[in-house]
Design a protein around this motif. Structure first.
Motif, PDB file in Angstrom:
ATOM      1  N   THR A 665       0.885  -0.933  -0.154  1.00  0.00           N
ATOM      2  CA  THR A 665       0.097  -0.040  -0.085  1.00  0.00           C
ATOM      3  C   THR A 665       0.922   1.223   0.044  1.00  0.00           C
ATOM      4  O   THR A 665       0.532   2.031  -0.909  1.00  0.00           O
ATOM      5  CB  THR A 665      -1.029   0.032   1.362  1.00  0.00           C
ATOM      6  N   THR A 666       1.770   1.343   0.961  1.00  0.00           N
ATOM      7  CA  THR A 666       2.701   2.289   0.961  1.00  0.00           C
ATOM      8  C   THR A 666       3.518   2.635  -0.372  1.00  0.00           C
ATOM      9  O   THR A 666       3.683   3.787  -1.016  1.00  0.00           O
ATOM     10  CB  THR A 666       3.708   2.461   2.193  1.00  0.00           C
ATOM     11  N   SER A 667       3.948   1.602  -0.836  1.00  0.00           N
ATOM     12  CA  SER A 667       4.859   1.449  -1.989  1.00  0.00           C
ATOM     13  C   SER A 667       4.052   1.996  -3.464  1.00  0.00           C
ATOM     14  O   SER A 667       4.375   2.850  -3.996  1.00  0.00           O
ATOM     15  CB  SER A 667       5.268   0.008  -2.493  1.00  0.00           C
ATOM     16  N   LEU A 668       2.673   1.823  -3.404  1.00  0.00           N
ATOM     17  CA  LEU A 668       1.946   2.566  -4.386  1.00  0.00           C
ATOM     18  C   LEU A 668       1.726   3.971  -4.173  1.00  0.00           C
ATOM     19  O   LEU A 668       1.632   4.813  -4.871  1.00  0.00           O
ATOM     20  CB  LEU A 668       0.498   1.649  -4.546  1.00  0.00           C
ATOM     21  N   GLN A 669       1.298   4.181  -2.832  1.00  0.00           N
ATOM     22  CA  GLN A 669       0.806   5.555  -2.487  1.00  0.00           C
ATOM     23  C   GLN A 669       2.104   6.717  -2.858  1.00  0.00           C
ATOM     24  O   GLN A 669       1.764   7.786  -3.234  1.00  0.00           O
ATOM     25  CB  GLN A 669       0.509   5.546  -1.162  1.00  0.00           C
ATOM     26  N   ILE A 670       3.242   6.051  -2.693  1.00  0.00           N
ATOM     27  CA  ILE A 670       4.295   6.949  -3.000  1.00  0.00           C
ATOM     28  C   ILE A 670       4.417   7.340  -4.403  1.00  0.00           C
ATOM     29  O   ILE A 670       4.977   8.412  -4.912  1.00  0.00           O
ATOM     30  CB  ILE A 670       5.741   6.246  -2.686  1.00  0.00           C
TER      31      ILE A 670
END
Length: 720
Positions: A665-670
Motif C-alpha cells: 500500500t505504501t509502495s503504491l501511494q508513494i
C-alpha cells in the motif's frame, strides 16, 4: 373482474429430496404462463404449496378473460395483395377472410416498407384469451417443464392410455373463485375434491368451497399443513421445544430439515434414545447413520458431543406415542449396532496392512489404481513438505499421504463413503500415529466445498495440496478438462482448494514452479514393479510426456478460477485484472496487492497516473528493443524530462524499500508524487524525436517509469 385461482395436482408420494424445488417450479411456471397471456392483474400474489401428496398454487387477481388488445397483422407484399388498379387480389381476400375481415377494410390497410418490400398491414383488435384456454395452455407447459429427475410412466383409469409424470396423479383441482375451470391434464378433468391426511383426515374427500379456503380446509378437515414453508417452521418449532426439554440441541442440517418436511403432512416431533454403549463409536458415524438412514435429528450437548437421544418427526399423532417411539428405537438400535460392528472390525487391521489392496482399486482407466496414485501423491507431498519446513515435515507428509486412502477399504467407509478421511483419522489415532498424521489423513480432502475449513496443520496442508495437484495435473494430462457445466472429477473444486490453501495459509510457494515440479514427479518417478505391467495408456506410452501444453492449460484454468473467486469476494474486475495481469506466482501475496490497488484507486492522482501508465505502455510496445538500461543524464535537455528523472531517482528506492518489506500500500501511494512531473513531461516533451540518442534516452526514462509503476499491479487497467 378478477378472482383468485387455485390449482392442485393430487399425486402419490413425491420424491422428498425434489419436493421443495418441484413445488416452487410448478408455481413459477404456471404463473409465468398465465402472465404471458395477460390473465394476471398487476401485483398478483402467488402462494406455492407442496406436501408429499400434492403440488398446488394459489394466485390472486386472475381474470376470467384477458383484455382485448390492438394488434397490427402483417398480410403480404403490396405487389401480391393488390392489382394494378389497387383492388384486392384473391390471395388478399382469402387472407382477410381468415382474419374475419372482408374487402371493406382494403382502403384502410397500411403500406409499410418491410426491409426492401412494401407490405400490407391490418390493424385489428384481438380478443383476449379466456381463462379456460389460457390455464389449459399454461398447465400443459408447466407440466412439461417441471424439473423432474426421473419420469414415471403409468396407465390411466381406462386401462389403455398411459402418461408420464414424476408420480401417478389422482385428481386435478382448478377453482376460479368458487367456480371450476374446465381444464384437463394427465387424463384428469378438473374438479373441487381433494384428499387429506391418509390416516388423520376428519373428512375424505375434502370438497373445497372456493380457491381461498384451500389451506384452511386442508388443515381443519384434512389434518394437512399444505405449505412447505409453514410445515418446516412448525417442525423447527417442535424440535426446539423437544430439545429444550432434554437440555440438548438438535444437529443443524438444513437439507435434512427440508427432506423431513417433504416426508410428512402433519408433523409430530417425538424424542427417542439409544444405549449409551454406542457412544463409544465415533459420533460422526452415529450421526450419519441416524440422519441418512432414518431421517432422525441427533441431539448434542453444550460441548457439541453426541447424546444418546434423538428427535424424530412422525406423520401421525397417536394418543399414546409410546409404540411409535419404541418402534423407532428398535430400528435405530439395529443401525447403530451395525455401525459399532463395522468400527470394531475395522480396528482389527492397521491402515498400513490395507495398502496392498489399493492396487486393486481402479482410480481411472487411463491413470491406474489408487495404489499407483498414492505413489505419486506421497512423492508430491514430501516435495512440498521439504520446501515448507525441511526433512521432518517432508517425512511426516510422506507417511500421511501413504495412509491417506487406506480407509477407503474399511467396512465403515464402504457403508458410508461420506466418512472417508474421518474414519482414517480415528483409525490412525487408535494405532497411536499421533495427531499430526491423523488429522492430515482427515484433512487432505479439505476444502470439500465453498466455505469449508482448511487443513489444521502443515502436514495436512502438504497432503491436501499434493492430492489436488496430482488430480489436476493427471486429469489435464489425459485431456479430461471441464467444459461448460460438465466437471465429473470436480476439477474446479480442486483448483479452488489449491488457491485457498496457498492464499489463506500464506504459503511461500510459486504456482508455476509447483505445477512444473508435480509434472516432473509424475513423468520421472520410476513405477514400482507391482504397477509396471499395467496396460494403462498414460503409464506405458506417456501420452503427454513433457506435458507443456497441459501445464499451460492448467495454469490458465487455475487463474480463471482465481479471478472468479476474487470477484466473488467483492473485488472489482479492474482491481482483479490489474493484479493478475502481472501473473503473480506467489498467490499468498495477492490479497495485499489487491488491498494496495484499492487504496491507490481512491487517491486524486490515481486516474491521471493510470492513464499515463497506459500511454507509456503503448509507446514502449512500439519499440523494437535495444535501448539502454540506464538514463544518460547528459542527454536530458528539457526541464520536464529532467524533473521526471529526478523524481524517479528520488522515489525509486523508497517504493522498492516498501515493496521489499511487503508494504504494498505504501509502495503504491508513494507514486502519487509522480503525477505532476509525469503530466508535465507529456505536455512538453516529444518522445519520438528524430535524434536517435535523445529518443532512446527518453524511452529508457519511460521504461523506468513503467517499471516503478507496475511493480505491484498493472495500473493501466484502472484506466479502462
Amino acid at each position: 373482474m378478477t378472482k383468485n385461482l387455485l390449482v392442485e395436482l393430487l399425486v402419490e408420494e413425491l420424491p422428498p429430496k425434489s419436493l421443495k424445488q418441484l413445488g416452487n417450479s410448478f408455481a413459477e411456471l404456471l404463473v409465468a404462463g398465465l402472465k404471458a397471456q395477460d390473465l394476471l392483474a398487476a401485483g398478483a400474489q402467488v402462494t406455492a404449496y407442496a406436501s408429499p401428496r400434492r403440488l398446488a398454487v394459489h394466485i390472486t387477481g386472475v381474470s376470467a378473460q384477458a383484455a382485448d388488445k390492438a394488434v397490427t397483422q402483417k398480410l403480404m407484399p403490396v405487389a401480391v395483395g393488390l392489382d394494378a388498379q389497387g383492388q384486392a387480389t384473391p390471395p388478399l381476400l382469402k387472407k382477410l377472410a381468415s382474419l374475419g375481415a372482408d374487402a371493406s377494410v382494403v382502403p384502410h390497410l397500411k403500406r409499410v416498407m418491410d426491409g426492401k418490400t412494401e407490405t400490407l398491414f391490418l390493424d385489428v383488435v384481438a380478443k383476449g384469451m379466456l381463462l379456460t384456454d389460457g390455464l389449459q395452455k399454461a398447465l400443459q407447459e408447466a407440466i412439461g417443464q417441471l424439473p423432474i429427475p426421473k419420469v414415471m410412466t403409468y396407465q390411466l383409469a381406462d386401462g389403455w392410455s398411459s402418461v408420464n409424470f414424476v408420480r401417478p396423479v389422482h385428481a386435478l383441482i382448478a377453482l376460479h373463485g368458487a367456480e371450476i375451470v374446465p381444464v384437463n391434464i394427465l387424463g384428469l378433468q378438473a374438479g373441487r375434491e381433494t384428499q387429506g391426511h391418509r390416516f388423520e383426515a376428519k373428512v375424505n374427500p375434502i370438497v373445497l368451497h372456493n380457491a381461498d379456503s384451500y389451506a384452511q380446509q386442508l388443515l381443519t378437515e384434512g389434518a394437512v399443513i399444505a405449505s412447505f414453508a409453514e410445515r418446516r417452521v412448525e417442525i423447527e418449532r417442535q424440535l426446539a421445544v423437544a430439545a429444550v426439554k432434554e437440555n440438548l440441541t438438535p444437529v443443524d442440517d438444513d437439507a435434512l430439515l427440508d427432506e423431513v418436511t417433504a416426508l410428512v403432512e402433519h408433523p409430530n416431533v417425538l424424542a427417542g434414545k439409544f444405549a449409551e454403549e454406542f457412544l463409544q463409536v465415533p459420533q460422526e458415524c452415529l450421526i450419519l447413520t441416524m440422519k441418512a438412514n432414518q431421517k432422525y435429528l441427533p441431539l448434542l450437548d453444550a460441548q457439541g458431543k453426541l447424546a444418546n437421544k434423538f428427535l424424530l418427526v412422525s406423520n401421525i399423532r397417536p394418543t399414546d406415542p409410546g409404540l411409535v417411539i419404541a418402534g423407532n428405537e428398535r430400528v435405530v438400535r439395529s443401525r447403530l449396532a451395525d455401525a459399532k460392528f463395522f468400527f470394531d472390525q475395522d480396528r482389527k487391521k492397521t491402515l498400513a496392512s490395507r495398502l496392498p489392496a489399493l492396487d486393486k482399486v481402479v482410480y481411472h482407466n487411463k491413470l491406474g489404481t489408487q495404489g499407483l496414485r498414492m505413489h505419486y501423491v506421497r512423492a508430491i507431498a514430501s516435495m512440498i513438505g521439504q520446501q515448507l519446513d525441511g526433512d521432518a515435515l517432508a517425512a511426516q507428509a510422506y507417511e500421511a499421504a501413504t495412509l491417506a486412502k487406506a480407509d477407503l477399504l474399511t467396512d465403515m467407509v464402504g457403508e458410508f463413503p461420506e466418512l472417508q478421511g474421518i474414519m482414517g483419522r480415528y483409525y490412525a489415532q487408535h494405532e497411536g500415529l499421533g495427531d499430526d498424521i491423523a488429522f492430515a489423513i482427515e484433512d487432505h480432502y479439505k476444502p470439500r466445498f465453498a466455505g469449508d475449513e482448511l487443513p489444521r496443520n502443515l502436514v495436512g496442508v502438504c497432503v491436501a495440496l499434493a492430492d489436488k495437484l496430482e488430480t489436476l495435473v493427471n486429469m489435464f494430462g489425459i485431456g479430461q478438462i471441464p467444459t461448460g457445466d460438465k466437471d465429473p472429477f470436480a476439477l474446479r473444486r480442486h483448483a479452488l482448494g489449491v488457491i485457498r490453501i496457498l492464499i489463506e495459509k500464506s504459503l511461500p510457494l510459486e504456482l508455476d514452479k509447483l505445477i512444473q515440479q508435480v509434472i516432473e514427479i509424475i513423468e520421472d518417478k520410476e513405477i514400482p514393479k507391482q504397477w509396471a505391467s499395467l496396460q494403462l495408456s498414460s503409464i506405458v506410452s506417456k501420452q503427454w510426456i513433457v506435458a507443456k501444453e497441459s501445464g499451460k492449460q492448467l495454469l490458465t484454468f487455475i487463474h480463471e478460477r482465481l479471478a472468479g473467486n476474487l470477484r466473488e469476494q467483492g473485488y472489482t474486475a479492474q482491481e482483479v485484472d490489474a493484479v493478475l495481469s502481472l501473473n503473480p506466482q506467489n498467490l499468498s501475496d495477492i490479497p495485499k496487492r489487491l488491498a494496495a490497488v484499492r487504496a491507490f484507486a481512491v487517491l486524486p492522482e490515481a486516474v491521471s497516473l493510470a492513464v499515463a501508465n497506459k500511454r507509456v505502455g503503448n509507446i514502449l510496445k512500439k519499440t523494437n528493443g535495444g535501448i539502454n538500461k540506464e538514463v544518460d543524464a547528459s542527454l536530458l535537455q528539457e526541464l520536464a524530462e529532467q524533473a521526471l528523472h529526478q523524481a524517479l531517482t528520488s522515489l525509486s528506492s523508497k517504493t522498492k524499500e516498501a515493496f521489499d518489506a511487503g508494504d504494498y500500500t505504501t509502495s503504491l501511494q508513494i507514486l502519487a508524487a509522480l503525477k505532476a512531473p509525469v503530466d508535465t513531461f507529456f505536455d512538453h516533451v516529444m518522445v519520438n524525436v528524430d535524434d536517435e540518442k535523445l529518443r532512446n534516452n527518453r524511452l529508457v526514462l519511460l521504461a523506468q517509469l513503467h517499471q516503478i509503476m507496475n511493480r505491484i499491479a498493472d495500473l493501466s487497467k484502472l484506466a479502462n
